[in-house]
Design a protein around this motif. Structure first.
Motif, PDB file in Angstrom:
ATOM      1  N   HIS A  35       0.851  -1.189   0.000  1.00 28.34           N
ATOM      2  CA  HIS A  35       0.000   0.000   0.000  1.00 28.34           C
ATOM      3  C   HIS A  35       0.886   1.238   0.000  1.00 28.34           C
ATOM      4  O   HIS A  35       1.911   1.290   0.662  1.00 28.34           O
ATOM      5  N   GLY A  38       1.356   7.060  -2.656  1.00 24.55           N
ATOM      6  CA  GLY A  38       1.628   7.580  -3.984  1.00 24.55           C
ATOM      7  C   GLY A  38       2.759   8.581  -4.014  1.00 24.55           C
ATOM      8  O   GLY A  38       3.129   9.060  -5.074  1.00 24.55           O
ATOM      9  N   ALA A 246      -2.867  10.176  -4.711  1.00 26.54           N
ATOM     10  CA  ALA A 246      -2.905   9.076  -5.676  1.00 26.54           C
ATOM     11  C   ALA A 246      -1.756   9.199  -6.668  1.00 26.54           C
ATOM     12  O   ALA A 246      -1.293  10.296  -6.974  1.00 26.54           O
ATOM     13  N   ARG A 259     -14.214  -1.153  -7.358  1.00 27.22           N
ATOM     14  CA  ARG A 259     -12.757  -1.185  -7.250  1.00 27.22           C
ATOM     15  C   ARG A 259     -12.169  -0.431  -8.440  1.00 27.22           C
ATOM     16  O   ARG A 259     -12.603  -0.615  -9.580  1.00 27.22           O
ATOM     17  N   VAL A 270      -1.942  -0.315 -10.310  1.00 23.89           N
ATOM     18  CA  VAL A 270      -2.345   0.027  -8.950  1.00 23.89           C
ATOM     19  C   VAL A 270      -3.854  -0.163  -8.837  1.00 23.89           C
ATOM     20  O   VAL A 270      -4.591  -0.018  -9.814  1.00 23.89           O
ATOM     21  N   THR A 271      -4.304  -0.518  -7.634  1.00 22.79           N
ATOM     22  CA  THR A 271      -5.736  -0.693  -7.410  1.00 22.79           C
ATOM     23  C   THR A 271      -6.140   0.019  -6.127  1.00 22.79           C
ATOM     24  O   THR A 271      -5.320   0.229  -5.224  1.00 22.79           O
ATOM     25  N   SER A 272      -7.414   0.371  -6.067  1.00 20.05           N
ATOM     26  CA  SER A 272      -7.965   1.002  -4.866  1.00 20.05           C
ATOM     27  C   SER A 272      -9.338   0.409  -4.578  1.00 20.05           C
ATOM     28  O   SER A 272     -10.193   0.352  -5.462  1.00 20.05           O
ATOM     29  N   GLY A 276     -10.283   5.416  -4.167  1.00 19.42           N
ATOM     30  CA  GLY A 276      -9.120   6.223  -4.453  1.00 19.42           C
ATOM     31  C   GLY A 276      -8.427   6.827  -3.249  1.00 19.42           C
ATOM     32  O   GLY A 276      -7.470   7.588  -3.414  1.00 19.42           O
ATOM     33  N   THR A 278      -6.780   5.112  -0.774  1.00 15.04           N
ATOM     34  CA  THR A 278      -5.497   4.419  -0.659  1.00 15.04           C
ATOM     35  C   THR A 278      -5.329   3.503  -1.855  1.00 15.04           C
ATOM     36  O   THR A 278      -6.317   3.091  -2.483  1.00 15.04           O
ATOM     37  N   TRP A 279      -4.073   3.170  -2.149  1.00 11.41           N
ATOM     38  CA  TRP A 279      -3.765   2.392  -3.351  1.00 11.41           C
ATOM     39  C   TRP A 279      -2.807   1.264  -3.016  1.00 11.41           C
ATOM     40  O   TRP A 279      -1.930   1.413  -2.156  1.00 11.41           O
TER      41      TRP A 279
END
Length: 332
Positions: A35, A38, A246, A259, A270-272, A276, A278-279
């Motif tokens: 995690h 960014g 981000a 998601r 990257v995914t959240s 958006g 946290t990533w």
């Protein structure tokens, strides 16, 4: 394209991409599943994104086929056979309820057939493309030879990609970014616009100049990518907020469970899971990203990314990718 128009998602020459690599090489790696706020990636990502988006604009200069006058019924086959691989890819989407990929391109819609692509739609340069909640295809762009649509097409719809009908703004608007949410359609033609029915449009209260738009008909969440970073809307595109922590992403997808999947300029995924805030960093694709789509299945998160190497697919949330269909001439 005028300077006021958004960039289309085309593939820059590899030699041009290499000129941008000094920016990308300064982007620190993040381990799978880590995690991040960014900050590390974001330090150099804006410069890299700006360079690559400019390259994309140069790669997408209009050709003669972009402005050909219509001369036959919509859905009729244009002059000449469709190529075996699209020259420009503008968007990816999934057939509703499936993991079958739709590729919206300069030559219309392509579908995956084994390790090859098959042109299955009319010859329409689909600059913007999305799939609505009812399964209809929504698009915008320019009719190719032999297709009876206005120039520009405005918002058009189809049930199969072959026959298209004008819903609104025919001859007026060219939506280079387009998506659908539970609240309706979001499109950008120089102005960020909203429509609940595809017929009438209003201007969004927050105005952006997005590179791409992403959403899901299952909910109101929408994402806009830009050179300065992503923006999120939680009211189907009317009001937008920047995501200051981000990473800068080039293209994004939103799954039915909200998601967000983003692809960085260097191909990192990257995914959240929290709209958006946290990533989590995953793996990366092998080529320059131009479009993405994703779906959460009983087997996990599937991600498809079109790159200058071909169509790449991950079945493990972006940790690893394999090339489903290789782009002709791409390096092995």
């Amino acid at each position: 394209q005028s300077a006021a128009e958004p960039l289309t998602r085309c593939v820059p020459r590899r030699s041009d991409i290499f000129h941008a690599l000094p920016f990308l090489s300064m982007t620190p790696p993040a381990g799978p599943g880590r995690h991040t706020s960014g900050q590390g990636r974001r330090r150099y990502a804006p410069a890299a994104a700006a360079v690559l988006l400019v390259l994309a604009a140069a790669a997408c200069s209009p050709s003669a086929t972009d402005t050909s006058a219509p001369d036959a019924a919509a859905g009729a086959e244009g002059a000449g056979a469709a190529p075996s691989f699209p020259t420009h890819v503008h968007a990816l989407a999934l057939k509703p309820g499936t993991t079958e990929v739709l590729i919206a391109s300069h030559e219309g819609i392509f579908e995956v057939s084994g390790d090859a692509l098959t042109a299955t739609g009319a010859n329409v340069d689909l600059m913007g493309f999305t799939v609505a909640a009812d399964g209809d295809y929504l698009a915008s762009g320019h009719p190719g030879p032999g297709v009876d649509l206005p120039e520009p097409a405005g918002l058009i719809s189809s049930v199969d990609g072959e026959s298209w009908s004008v819903e609104s703004l025919g001859g007026e608007s060219d939506f280079h970014a387009l998506t659908a949410t539970s609240g309706g359609i979001i499109g950008f033609d120089g102005t960020l616009r909203l429509s609940r029915d595809g017929k009438t449009w209003t201007e969004a209260r927050t105005q952006l100049r997005p590179y791409s738009l992403a959403g899901s008909p299952a909910g109101p969440l929408a994402v806009a990518t830009s050179e300065s970073g992503p923006y999120v809307s939680r009211d189907a595109g009317d009001q937008w907020s920047a995501l200051p922590d981000a990473p800068v992403i080039v293209v994004a997808a939103v799954t039915d469970s909200s998601r967000i999947v983003g692809v960085l300029p260097d191909g990192g995924i990257v995914t959240s899971a929290d709209e958006g805030r946290t990533w989590a960093a995953a793996g990366s694709v092998t080529g320059y990203p131009v479009a993405v789509t994703a779906a959460e299945t009983p087997d996990g998160l599937h991600i498809w990314v079109m790159t200058d190497a071909g169509l790449e697919h991950s079945i493990d949330g972006g940790q690893q990718f394999h090339t489903v269909v290789k782009q002709p001439g791409a390096a092995s």
